[in-house]
Design an enzyme around this catalytic site. Structure first.
Site, short mmCIF file in Angstrom:
data_model
loop_
_atom_site.label_atom_id
_atom_site.label_comp_id
_atom_site.label_asym_id
_atom_site.label_seq_id
_atom_site.Cartn_x
_atom_site.Cartn_y
_atom_site.Cartn_z
N SER A 53 33.17 34.89 32.85
CA SER A 53 34.92 34.33 33.28
C SER A 53 34.62 32.80 32.62
O SER A 53 34.04 31.95 33.11
CB SER A 53 35.03 34.50 34.38
OG SER A 53 36.16 33.72 34.77
N HIS B 10 34.99 37.35 29.89
CA HIS B 10 36.32 37.53 30.82
C HIS B 10 37.32 36.51 30.77
O HIS B 10 37.23 34.96 30.93
CB HIS B 10 35.40 37.67 32.19
CG HIS B 10 37.17 37.99 33.32
ND1 HIS B 10 37.13 39.46 33.18
CD2 HIS B 10 37.61 37.60 33.67
CE1 HIS B 10 37.71 39.89 33.83
NE2 HIS B 10 38.03 38.91 35.04
N ASP C 168 40.76 35.03 32.25
CA ASP C 168 42.27 35.27 32.98
C ASP C 168 43.25 34.42 32.64
O ASP C 168 43.60 33.43 32.66
CB ASP C 168 41.16 34.57 34.36
CG ASP C 168 40.15 35.12 35.10
OD1 ASP C 168 40.35 36.30 35.44
OD2 ASP C 168 38.92 34.91 35.19
N MET D 298 46.61 34.10 33.76
CA MET D 298 47.62 34.08 35.11
C MET D 298 48.83 33.34 34.72
O MET D 298 49.10 32.53 33.99
CB MET D 298 47.03 33.00 35.85
CG MET D 298 45.43 33.40 36.45
SD MET D 298 44.86 32.59 37.77
CE MET D 298 43.48 33.28 37.67
N HIS E 165 41.82 40.12 31.36
CA HIS E 165 42.45 40.70 32.75
C HIS E 165 43.89 39.71 32.80
O HIS E 165 43.54 38.22 33.51
CB HIS E 165 41.80 39.52 33.60
CG HIS E 165 41.35 39.97 35.14
ND1 HIS E 165 41.32 39.40 35.80
CD2 HIS E 165 42.83 41.19 35.56
CE1 HIS E 165 40.99 39.99 37.25
NE2 HIS E 165 42.62 40.70 37.03
N MET F 100 46.75 38.47 34.91
CA MET F 100 47.35 38.09 36.62
C MET F 100 48.77 38.09 36.20
O MET F 100 48.98 37.01 36.75
CB MET F 100 46.54 38.20 36.89
CG MET F 100 45.25 38.24 37.44
SD MET F 100 44.12 36.97 37.54
CE MET F 100 43.54 36.61 36.59
N MET G 111 39.40 43.75 42.46
CA MET G 111 39.16 43.07 43.15
C MET G 111 38.10 42.45 44.34
O MET G 111 38.18 43.06 44.80
CB MET G 111 40.33 41.74 42.63
CG MET G 111 40.80 41.72 41.82
SD MET G 111 40.49 40.73 40.25
CE MET G 111 40.22 39.30 41.23
N GLY H 41 43.96 34.64 41.39
CA GLY H 41 44.44 32.96 41.19
C GLY H 41 43.42 32.18 41.49
O GLY H 41 43.82 31.25 40.41
N GLY I 293 39.10 30.41 40.73
CA GLY I 293 37.70 31.28 40.98
C GLY I 293 37.36 30.42 41.91
O GLY I 293 37.81 29.52 42.70
N ASP J 247 35.27 41.59 39.82
CA ASP J 247 35.16 40.34 39.76
C ASP J 247 36.21 39.82 41.17
O ASP J 247 36.48 39.69 41.98
CB ASP J 247 36.86 40.47 38.91
CG ASP J 247 37.12 39.31 38.17
OD1 ASP J 247 36.30 37.91 38.66
OD2 ASP J 247 38.78 38.97 37.81
N GLY J 248 34.92 37.91 40.94
CA GLY J 248 35.70 37.29 41.96
C GLY J 248 33.85 37.04 43.32
O GLY J 248 34.10 37.85 43.94
N GLY K 264 32.21 33.65 37.14
CA GLY K 264 32.54 32.16 36.71
C GLY K 264 31.55 31.24 36.69
O GLY K 264 30.51 30.48 37.14
C1 DX5 Z 1 40.10 34.92 39.88
C2 DX5 Z 1 39.77 35.68 38.52
C3 DX5 Z 1 37.92 35.78 38.46
C4 DX5 Z 1 37.49 34.40 38.52
C5 DX5 Z 1 36.12 34.28 39.14
O1 DX5 Z 1 41.91 35.34 40.03
O2 DX5 Z 1 40.78 36.87 38.15
O3 DX5 Z 1 37.88 36.09 36.96
O4 DX5 Z 1 37.22 33.70 37.03
O5 DX5 Z 1 35.38 33.09 39.53
P1 DX5 Z 1 34.36 33.06 40.15
O6 DX5 Z 1 33.55 33.57 39.65
O7 DX5 Z 1 33.57 31.61 40.45
O8 DX5 Z 1 34.38 33.54 40.89
ZN ZN Z 2 38.81 37.78 36.30
#
Ligand code: DX5
Ligand code: ZN
Length: 221
Positions: free
Chosen positions: A9, A34, A36, A38, A67, A69, A138, A143, A145, A172-173, A194
């Site tokens: 990520s 990936h 993200d 937002m 992704h 969001m 998820m 929102g 990392g 993811d997460g 990430g």
């Molecule tokens: C969160 C994102 C993820 C995030 C994951 O809303 O969709 O992609 O970057 O981060 P980690 O791996 O640190 O949980």
């Molecule tokens: Zn993501």
């Protein structure tokens, strides 16, 4: 048969050096990057949009796994296609007409995915699973990392894998050395991470470890 796809990520990367970070991850063995997106509305945070994807595309041929969001995901499809996005994954909670949105994304040539938040029932995507390239489950509230992995999302992964043995299932997460085993045992083969990859002493070793877990628990099971 689902094969491993490891997707660092880029939310955890140095945004001021996105091209260099992308190159570093590809060299470490990343299958996808990936991205993200937002919008500060669907989730309480703001990150990046199509103009940045467009700039990054000039520096890499990597698969850009976007992704979204965002509220109103219909609005951005053309911009992402023009920017060079490889896959457009929208949230099922954000659209009133998933079938129409899938068709809209497909028409651009991008791959299409659907994401579900932790509290959304997995049955909500069953009707679309055969029409998309990937389902993203998820394992944290979207929102930010660096959050803790939510174990209670695993039954959804298991149920989806049971019903769709060949589907690409992304998690993811909170994916890290201490959670990858259970996520892959449940059936996930596309792994977003990430914090755990970017903070690892060797991102290459971490990516390889995640890949080995998918191979052992999903691909060759
Ligand atoms: C969160 C994102 C993820 C995030 C994951 O809303 O969709 O992609 O970057 O981060 P980690 O791996 O640190 O949980
Ligand atoms: Zn993501």
């Amino acid at each position: 048969m689902p094969v491993p796809k490891i997707a660092p990520s880029m939310l955890s990367s140095d945004f001021a050096n996105l091209a260099g970070e992308a190159k570093r991850m590809v060299e470490a063995g990343a299958d996808y990057l990936h991205m993200d997106v937002m919008d500060g509305h669907f989730v309480p945070n703001l990150t990046l949009g199509a103009p940045i994807i467009k700039c990054l595309r000039k520096h890499t041929n990597a698969f850009l796994d976007c992704h979204l969001m965002v509220s109103n995901p219909e609005q951005w499809v053309d911009d992402y296609a023009k920017a060079g996005a490889s896959m457009y994954t929208f949230h099922i909670e954000a659209t009133a007409n998933a079938a129409a949105l899938i068709a809209k994304v497909r028409a651009t040539g991008m791959k299409v995915g659907i994401a579900v938040k932790p509290k959304t029932a997995i049955e909500s995507v069953f009707d679309y699973a055969n029409d998309v390239d990937m389902i993203l489950i998820m394992t944290v509230e979207p929102g930010f990392g660096g959050q803790a992995f939510m174990n209670d999302c695993l039954p959804k992964v298991r149920a989806l894998r049971q019903k769709f043995p060949n589907l690409d299932i992304q998690v993811d997460g909170g994916l890290a050395n201490d959670t990858i085993e259970r996520a892959t045992e449940a059936g996930a083969n596309v792994i977003v991470a990430g914090t755990s990859i970017f903070s690892a002493p060797s991102p290459k070793d971490t990516i390889q470890h995640f890949r080995d877990c998918v191979l052992r628990n999903v691909t060759n099971k």
